[in-house]
Enzyme design. Structure first.
Site, mmCIF file in Angstrom:
data_model
loop_
_atom_site.group_PDB
_atom_site.id
_atom_site.type_symbol
_atom_site.label_atom_id
_atom_site.label_comp_id
_atom_site.label_asym_id
_atom_site.label_seq_id
_atom_site.Cartn_x
_atom_site.Cartn_y
_atom_site.Cartn_z
ATOM 1 N N SER A 85 -8.780 -0.344 6.826
ATOM 2 C CA SER A 85 -8.729 -1.282 7.952
ATOM 3 C C SER A 85 -7.327 -1.411 8.508
ATOM 4 O O SER A 85 -7.116 -2.033 9.537
ATOM 5 C CB SER A 85 -9.228 -2.660 7.502
ATOM 6 O OG SER A 85 -8.360 -3.206 6.518
ATOM 7 N N GLU A 124 -9.505 -13.801 -3.613
ATOM 8 C CA GLU A 124 -10.130 -13.136 -2.472
ATOM 9 C C GLU A 124 -10.630 -14.170 -1.466
ATOM 10 O O GLU A 124 -10.666 -15.364 -1.761
ATOM 11 C CB GLU A 124 -11.271 -12.238 -2.951
ATOM 12 C CG GLU A 124 -12.377 -12.953 -3.684
ATOM 13 C CD GLU A 124 -13.357 -11.989 -4.343
ATOM 14 O OE1 GLU A 124 -13.352 -10.792 -4.013
ATOM 15 O OE2 GLU A 124 -14.141 -12.450 -5.196
ATOM 16 N N LYS A 162 0.809 -1.223 0.000
ATOM 17 C CA LYS A 162 0.000 0.000 0.000
ATOM 18 C C LYS A 162 0.844 1.276 0.000
ATOM 19 O O LYS A 162 0.380 2.337 -0.443
ATOM 20 C CB LYS A 162 -0.929 0.015 1.221
ATOM 21 C CG LYS A 162 -2.016 -1.037 1.199
ATOM 22 C CD LYS A 162 -3.172 -0.626 0.324
ATOM 23 C CE LYS A 162 -4.376 -1.533 0.490
ATOM 24 N NZ LYS A 162 -5.526 -1.123 -0.322
ATOM 25 N N GLY A 185 -15.952 -13.626 1.252
ATOM 26 C CA GLY A 185 -16.268 -12.332 0.641
ATOM 27 C C GLY A 185 -15.894 -12.306 -0.817
ATOM 28 O O GLY A 185 -14.968 -11.600 -1.224
ATOM 29 N N SER A 219 1.335 -9.687 -0.380
ATOM 30 C CA SER A 219 0.971 -8.277 -0.265
ATOM 31 C C SER A 219 1.439 -7.574 0.993
ATOM 32 O O SER A 219 1.644 -6.362 0.992
ATOM 33 C CB SER A 219 -0.548 -8.121 -0.386
ATOM 34 O OG SER A 219 -1.204 -8.810 0.667
ATOM 35 N N ASP A 242 -17.135 -11.000 -3.502
ATOM 36 C CA ASP A 242 -17.827 -10.003 -4.321
ATOM 37 C C ASP A 242 -17.113 -9.766 -5.650
ATOM 38 O O ASP A 242 -17.748 -9.536 -6.679
ATOM 39 C CB ASP A 242 -17.956 -8.684 -3.553
ATOM 40 C CG ASP A 242 -16.604 -8.095 -3.194
ATOM 41 O OD1 ASP A 242 -16.210 -7.071 -3.787
ATOM 42 O OD2 ASP A 242 -15.909 -8.669 -2.333
#
Length: 320
Positions: free
Chosen positions: A79, A205, A54, A209, A305, A211
């Protein structure tokens, strides 16, 4: 009309963050290669500044602020990893930062965000809308809102990790990337499509979850309730407009992994590679392990990650 970033933006981001972001190592494991019958290259963003990829997107986005934006400050919601990335980038650039974090965010991530100088505002992720809170604060105080994934500069910055990986090891047959809101996957897809056109690009993922998988297969963004998973970095409710557009165009498929599979990967990284990897960082490898029949004889990239995990929880995961 969306202003989608391109590989040119990824390349520009790489120049912009050079000397600020770490060029993280690419590690290999003979045990992993033998288990999958393939060559596996782990791009270890757990060794990035603040412990996750990030930082790349945050530093790229904040480095483009004009003087007025720098003076007014930045606001972000996260988060944990984006929170730390914005707080550290802002500190290095002399920009005030306000970070909206859920009440149940890992203690280590909250402490680190505050340690980097971020002003933390908490909310209940199950009853409150962090995006609405962010927009309100930005409007009230004139701050610039930098979301964790749905922003062209953030996506371009995240893509520099895959760019470095492919430049270091050469063309890949497959690339596995964890998927929350899609910033890393979208950026990685931009880099891989340019540098290794024949590479299959897979997002991964949490099973609780999925999605992104539903969105990818239905052709429109699917919204879900906040998933209950140990992969806190991927507890997103939907993909972004920018990320979905790139993922739908450039990604080959999206898979899922269970919490049990993530814990197994955490143990592998700890025991075999002597690395601390957070649950979200294990998503890519978890899916690759399940696909070993299809990957036999291939050159496979896996983006790890991040490594920001509360040590008490980490020890519980490994002991359990």
């Amino acid at each position: 009309m969306l202003n989608l970033p391109t590989y040119t933006d990824v390349a520009a981001a790489a120049e912009r963050i050079a000397g600020k972001a770490n060029r993280t190592p690419v590690l290999t494991s003979r045990t992993a290669d033998e288990a999958l019958g393939a060559e596996i290259f782990f791009k270890c963003e757990n060794y990035q500044r603040m412990g996750a990829f990030k930082f790349r997107g945050a530093m790229n986005a904040l480095s483009k602020f004009d003087p007025r934006q720098r003076a007014a400050g930045v606001v972000a919601f996260s988060s944990g990893n984006h929170a730390q990335a914005i707080a550290l980038s802002a500190k290095l650039l002399g920009i005030p930062a306000t970070i909206i974090m859920p009440l149940d965010a890992p203690a280590a991530k909250v402490a680190a965000t505050k340690g980097y100088g971020g002003n933390v505002v908490t909310y209940d992720r199950y009853t409150e809308d962090r995006e609405e809170i962010g927009r309100r604060l930005a409007e009230q105080h004139g701050m610039t809102l930098i979301p964790p994934y749905d922003h062209p500069d953030v996506i371009a910055g995240q893509g520099t990790a895959a760019k470095e990986l492919i430049e270091e090891v050469g063309a890949l047959d497959a690339l596995f990337v964890c998927l929350g809101g899609g910033g890393l996957l979208a950026g990685s897809a931009l880099a891989a499509r340019q540098l290794a056109p024949g590479c299959k690009i897979y997002g991964v993922e949490p099973q609780a979850g999925n999605d992104g998988q539903q969105s990818f297969r239905s052709g429109s963004i699917v919204h879900i309730e906040t998933p209950k998973t140990i992969a806190d970095g991927a507890q997103t409710q939907h993909l972004g407009q920018h990320t979905f557009a790139i993922i739908r165009r450039d990604v080959d498929d999206i898979f899922t992994a269970t919490d049990e599979q993530l814990i197994a990967c955490m143990r592998f990284f700890a025991e075999r590679m002597k690395m601390v990897v957070e649950p979200t960082g294990c998503l890519g490898f978890a899916a690759a392990r399940e696909m070993k029949a299809q990957l036999k004889g291939q050159r496979v990239g896996v983006i790890v990650s991040g490594g920001n995990v509360d040590l008490v929880r980490y020890s519980e995961f490994l002991a359990g």
